[in-house]
Write an enzyme that holds these catalytic residues in place. Sequence first.
Site, PDB file in Angstrom:
ATOM      1  N   ASN A  31      35.929 -34.724  29.949  1.00 20.48           N
ATOM      2  CA  ASN A  31      34.650 -35.359  29.657  1.00 20.48           C
ATOM      3  C   ASN A  31      33.585 -34.289  29.468  1.00 20.48           C
ATOM      4  O   ASN A  31      33.312 -33.507  30.382  1.00 20.48           O
ATOM      5  CB  ASN A  31      34.237 -36.281  30.812  1.00 20.48           C
ATOM      6  N   GLU A  32      33.018 -34.212  28.267  1.00 18.29           N
ATOM      7  CA  GLU A  32      31.908 -33.295  27.980  1.00 18.29           C
ATOM      8  C   GLU A  32      32.199 -31.872  28.455  1.00 18.29           C
ATOM      9  O   GLU A  32      31.455 -31.283  29.243  1.00 18.29           O
ATOM     10  CB  GLU A  32      30.607 -33.812  28.607  1.00 18.29           C
ATOM     11  N   GLU A  39      29.707 -42.494  24.235  1.00 17.91           N
ATOM     12  CA  GLU A  39      28.669 -42.816  25.212  1.00 17.91           C
ATOM     13  C   GLU A  39      27.330 -42.888  24.487  1.00 17.91           C
ATOM     14  O   GLU A  39      27.040 -42.063  23.613  1.00 17.91           O
ATOM     15  CB  GLU A  39      28.548 -41.741  26.303  1.00 17.91           C
TER      16      GLU A  39
END
Length: 685
Positions: free
Chosen positions: A171-172, A321
């Site tokens: 994630n990121e 997101e």
Amino acid sequence: MRLPQTLLAALLLALIPSASFTQATTPQPPLLLGAAWYPEQWPEAQWDHDLTLMEQAHMHVVRVGEFAWSTMEPSDNHFDFVWLDHAIAAAAKHHISVVLGTPTAAPPAWLTAKYPETLRIDEGGRRDEHGGREQFSANNPKYRELCVRVAHAMAARYGHNPNVLGWQIDNEIGDPTFDDSAKLQWHQWLQKKYGNIADLNRRWTTAYWSQTYDTFDQVPYHSRGENPALLLDYKHFVTDTWTSYISAQADTIRPLALKSQFITTNTMGWFSTYDHYIMHKNLDMAAWDDYVPDGHPDYPRNAALHDLVRGYKQKNFWVMETQPAFVNWGPINTALPPGVTREMAWQAIGHGADAVLYWQWRSALNGQEEYHGTLVGADGEPVPIYSEIAKLGADFAAAGPALAGTSPHAQVAILQSYDAHWAIDFQKHSADFDYPKNVLDTYRAISPIAQTIDVISPESDLTPYPIVFAPALNILSEAEAAHLLAYVKQGGQLVLGTRSAMKNADNGLDPHRQPGPFTEALGAHVDQFYALDPKDPAPTVSGPLGTGTASIWAEVLSTQPDTKVLLTYGPENGWLAGKPAAVSHPYGKGTLTYIGTVLDPKLMASVATQLLSAADIHPTLPNLPTGVELMPRTAPNKPPVWIIINHTNTPQHIILPANMKNLLTSSSAPTLDLPAHEVAVLTTP
């Protein structure tokens, strides 16, 4: 042969029967609406209420699991997926599919306590601690092993679950580490690239300041304040580190997964820690996280970011997101005004998104992001933004069939280079010279005419584009130069911007006058470059393309007799006085144009309009009011679909080329009246 313990455990896990699959009773719609959902944070008795509200909002996808490592693997090599079996099955009963996130962004406490060497060390020598996220070393072999193990365990259990739509790796990602593993791998990476230290010394010009190295392990491992060649290689090394980190998990999942399950990761716009084009080569699609912390969208900027992400794979993408009204990490976390959350989602679809997911569904009861926007509160009941997103879900249901299989198709491209971005950041010469802003200024100038733009790598196939813009292409390899010159020779129009072709592939100055390999084709070269002080009067420029001012950076060009001068600096401008600022020259069947300064927005728009017209590029729908955006999506054998958004605060009247049907209202008319921040999705009736 004796199998390693971790591999044996993973193989045994694969033999454990998982919970029976609950088939989704309806196919997935073409446009997906969803949210990040964290069932591990809530009692199972509350899940059905959450999922019912999602279903009522026309949601068909949730992302699950990307921070749940401590729940999936509560102790070393002991996995518990029963809760996740139940969550996936519960979602399926509400016709909601799942994107599974590998949980490697947030390692559990047992892992970092047992293997402290897996924690990242920052450049100042401080070791991260447990309790945040991305606190790991992507270079540490033990961490890599444990990441692959949990990804394998998940894939063995869910790779053939029909309710799992795809996978998000980590994630990121982005924070590099400066631990011993990374430093050792850096030296090994350099040795593999250069073969011998003499070649490194030659290409880096290490005679400067007595930097000459005798062995590879003498080379510092730094991210700033070093030889520009070292800094560029550092970025390439970090890119290769993250690419191999993501690929290790993807390569573990792929053989165990249905071919219909995609593999991606979520990125962050202009974030430049690594080269996104390289990292995406082993992923099935791109996805990114679209946030506006101050609640005031810059719509052309957001459009450019969508096009940037679409360019990683040159196909449709996901917004993995985005904010439901507001975030919690900006200085002042202003909520998006009513209607703007929906407006931003439709802009994403217009630029090629096939899914929009909100972060997050429900407020956590504790943790670092308690104040972040959600669709329901900590009590599980809808907050005001829920109804707007439910309306968006109804929009997607109405317009989805017409948009199925469609995508944006551009005739104009902007080249975006991470090497150029990094090289300019290393040596700005003017603090005001910002590479993403330079690219965005070009985007703003051409988008009213082009209306659809591809933002792509310099290595991409350029044959679909009559005209290509390359702002601030500071670094240029021999292969890239040959590629671009071949494009022009075959009939393309290439527009270069300031600082182009100053550097070679090693971030060293090209010994030829700028623009290096383009000089002969351009019929001109740069005599000198100058940083412009904003405290001084802005230099004037004028010529066949218009009149205006220059700022930030200016280059003086010398020309051959057959080179056309497009803009000239005014006579009052010191070193620049009376010198060419922009030129063009035919080369083969095409034209090469060089703009040697940063033009004011009005003049840049005039320049762009004339260059696009010369390339026979005209608006799909001319005379749109300022602030109204048209985004066509097309597919073979289907009527085109136009997404039109009024980004302004006042109603706008738009004349259409024919009677068109608005899929969101079922009305048909030859004109369109759009209220402020309203959306229309049009097709032929």
